[in-house]
Design an enzyme around this catalytic site. Sequence first.
Site, PDB file in Angstrom:
ATOM      1  N   GLU A 240       0.844  -1.201   0.000  1.00 41.11           N
ATOM      2  CA  GLU A 240       0.000   0.000   0.000  1.00 41.11           C
ATOM      3  C   GLU A 240       0.877   1.249   0.000  1.00 41.11           C
ATOM      4  O   GLU A 240       1.877   1.293   0.726  1.00 41.11           O
ATOM      5  CB  GLU A 240      -0.850  -0.028   1.281  1.00 41.11           C
ATOM      6  CG  GLU A 240      -1.779   1.135   1.467  1.00 41.11           C
ATOM      7  CD  GLU A 240      -2.460   1.084   2.833  1.00 41.11           C
ATOM      8  OE1 GLU A 240      -1.787   0.760   3.835  1.00 41.11           O
ATOM      9  OE2 GLU A 240      -3.664   1.374   2.886  1.00 41.11           O
TER      10      GLU A 240
ATOM     11  N   HIS B 284       2.567   4.519   0.953  1.00 40.35           N
ATOM     12  CA  HIS B 284       2.806   5.167   2.243  1.00 40.35           C
ATOM     13  C   HIS B 284       3.528   6.493   2.026  1.00 40.35           C
ATOM     14  O   HIS B 284       4.560   6.775   2.650  1.00 40.35           O
ATOM     15  CB  HIS B 284       3.611   4.251   3.165  1.00 40.35           C
ATOM     16  CG  HIS B 284       2.756   3.289   3.939  1.00 40.35           C
ATOM     17  ND1 HIS B 284       2.194   2.181   3.364  1.00 40.35           N
ATOM     18  CD2 HIS B 284       2.345   3.275   5.225  1.00 40.35           C
ATOM     19  CE1 HIS B 284       1.471   1.536   4.268  1.00 40.35           C
ATOM     20  NE2 HIS B 284       1.553   2.172   5.411  1.00 40.35           N
TER      21      HIS B 284
ATOM     22  N   ASP C 246       3.452  -1.683   6.133  1.00 42.04           N
ATOM     23  CA  ASP C 246       2.585  -2.324   7.136  1.00 42.04           C
ATOM     24  C   ASP C 246       3.081  -3.718   7.509  1.00 42.04           C
ATOM     25  O   ASP C 246       3.101  -4.089   8.690  1.00 42.04           O
ATOM     26  CB  ASP C 246       1.140  -2.410   6.616  1.00 42.04           C
ATOM     27  CG  ASP C 246       0.465  -1.044   6.580  1.00 42.04           C
ATOM     28  OD1 ASP C 246       1.059  -0.065   7.058  1.00 42.04           O
ATOM     29  OD2 ASP C 246      -0.664  -0.970   6.041  1.00 42.04           O
TER      30      ASP C 246
ATOM     31  N   HIS D 298      -2.117  -3.500   9.266  1.00 41.90           N
ATOM     32  CA  HIS D 298      -2.875  -2.735   8.246  1.00 41.90           C
ATOM     33  C   HIS D 298      -4.318  -2.606   8.728  1.00 41.90           C
ATOM     34  O   HIS D 298      -5.040  -3.593   8.874  1.00 41.90           O
ATOM     35  CB  HIS D 298      -2.789  -3.484   6.906  1.00 41.90           C
ATOM     36  CG  HIS D 298      -3.592  -2.914   5.792  1.00 41.90           C
ATOM     37  ND1 HIS D 298      -3.437  -1.632   5.321  1.00 41.90           N
ATOM     38  CD2 HIS D 298      -4.557  -3.476   5.018  1.00 41.90           C
ATOM     39  CE1 HIS D 298      -4.275  -1.427   4.308  1.00 41.90           C
ATOM     40  NE2 HIS D 298      -4.970  -2.524   4.120  1.00 41.90           N
TER      41      HIS D 298
ATOM     42  N   GLU E  67      -7.170  -1.787   7.586  1.00 38.21           N
ATOM     43  CA  GLU E  67      -8.335  -2.323   6.857  1.00 38.21           C
ATOM     44  C   GLU E  67      -8.489  -3.840   7.010  1.00 38.21           C
ATOM     45  O   GLU E  67      -9.520  -4.399   6.644  1.00 38.21           O
ATOM     46  CB  GLU E  67      -8.229  -1.979   5.369  1.00 38.21           C
ATOM     47  CG  GLU E  67      -8.441  -0.515   5.031  1.00 38.21           C
ATOM     48  CD  GLU E  67      -7.163   0.326   5.123  1.00 38.21           C
ATOM     49  OE1 GLU E  67      -6.282  -0.005   5.949  1.00 38.21           O
ATOM     50  OE2 GLU E  67      -7.056   1.315   4.381  1.00 38.21           O
TER      51      GLU E  67
ATOM     52  N   HIS F 189      -1.423   7.378   9.030  1.00 37.24           N
ATOM     53  CA  HIS F 189      -0.998   6.602   7.870  1.00 37.24           C
ATOM     54  C   HIS F 189       0.201   7.289   7.240  1.00 37.24           C
ATOM     55  O   HIS F 189       0.086   8.428   6.796  1.00 37.24           O
ATOM     56  CB  HIS F 189      -2.130   6.463   6.848  1.00 37.24           C
ATOM     57  CG  HIS F 189      -1.713   5.707   5.625  1.00 37.24           C
ATOM     58  ND1 HIS F 189      -1.604   4.333   5.604  1.00 37.24           N
ATOM     59  CD2 HIS F 189      -1.324   6.139   4.411  1.00 37.24           C
ATOM     60  CE1 HIS F 189      -1.179   3.952   4.414  1.00 37.24           C
ATOM     61  NE2 HIS F 189      -0.986   5.027   3.674  1.00 37.24           N
TER      62      HIS F 189
ATOM     63  N   GLU G 186       4.276   5.398  12.050  1.00 37.24           N
ATOM     64  CA  GLU G 186       4.886   4.493  11.058  1.00 37.24           C
ATOM     65  C   GLU G 186       6.262   4.989  10.618  1.00 37.24           C
ATOM     66  O   GLU G 186       7.188   4.197  10.443  1.00 37.24           O
ATOM     67  CB  GLU G 186       3.956   4.318   9.851  1.00 37.24           C
ATOM     68  CG  GLU G 186       2.744   3.471  10.185  1.00 37.24           C
ATOM     69  CD  GLU G 186       1.890   3.145   8.964  1.00 37.24           C
ATOM     70  OE1 GLU G 186       1.404   2.006   8.878  1.00 37.24           O
ATOM     71  OE2 GLU G 186       1.700   4.033   8.101  1.00 37.24           O
TER      72      GLU G 186
HETATM   73 ZN    ZN Z   1       0.578   1.704   7.173  1.00 36.84          ZN
HETATM   74 MN    MN Z   2      -2.208   0.234   5.875  1.00 41.07          MN
END
Ligand code: ZN
Ligand code: MN
Length: 254
Positions: free
Chosen positions: A33, A35, A44, A119, A121, A174, A179
């Site tokens: 994904e 970032h 993630d 992650h 989701e 995010h 992170e």
């Molecule tokens: Zn992430």
């Molecule tokens: Mn994620």
Amino acid sequence: MNALRMDRLSWMDYAARIQRDQPAIFLPVGALEQHGPHLPLGTDGLLAAAVAADTARLVGGLLAPTLSYGYKSQPKCGGGQHFSGTTSVDAATLIGSVRDAVREFARHGATRLVVVNGHYENQWFLIEGIDLGLRDLGPQPALQVMRLEYWDFLTAATLADVFPDGFPGFALEHAAVIETSMMLHYHPSLVRTDLIPDEPPADFPPYDRYPTPKDWGPPSGVLSSAKGASAEKGRRMAHELAQRMAAAVARALR
Ligand code: ZN
Ligand code: MN
């Protein structure tokens, strides 16, 4: 010294570890994904695996290879599916992968499985996969499963330290301070600090729309600024996470 990584063990060594120690097996789950411009697509999964490895070391556990593809990125917590490189799976695929993992680890005698999610989701599909996997095993399965989002193990005191101007919430975290700091701690060579955008936090309406709009979040894909990130914050968070997750594993799984 017990070996940590399951994929580096021979089948005989694995069988002996399961027999002798009944180790907790840690299964990290991530995503491919976007970032932002400064972090890699695999953030993630890399972070879930790093935190899981530190925790497994503390409890004498084993680290299984990461499930590296996650559920579809949502605009309000991951930017959305339109970013190049955000490569996701359908819910049924993720549910099936976790269901298979539960059944397969149980089949060779594992009694403790810890699913470490990195992650946002993924959450409900991991729950469903675990539920179906345990149902496959029948009544009174020998395998106990624990599931967690690693960020939930940060204390309010640490969040107050890491976010002196106020914590924006985990959904907007995010490619942001947590992170980025954790990546600076675990994988500094993968972070482009020179490319960290300086933008205000994304502001979303309290509903979703489909087809998903592509212009709801910042074009960079970063939902709140990572300007406050540092390797030192990452080190402190990583330490706290491993300590508190290890204590929870010891408490939750016999
Ligand atoms: Zn992430
Ligand atoms: Mn994620």
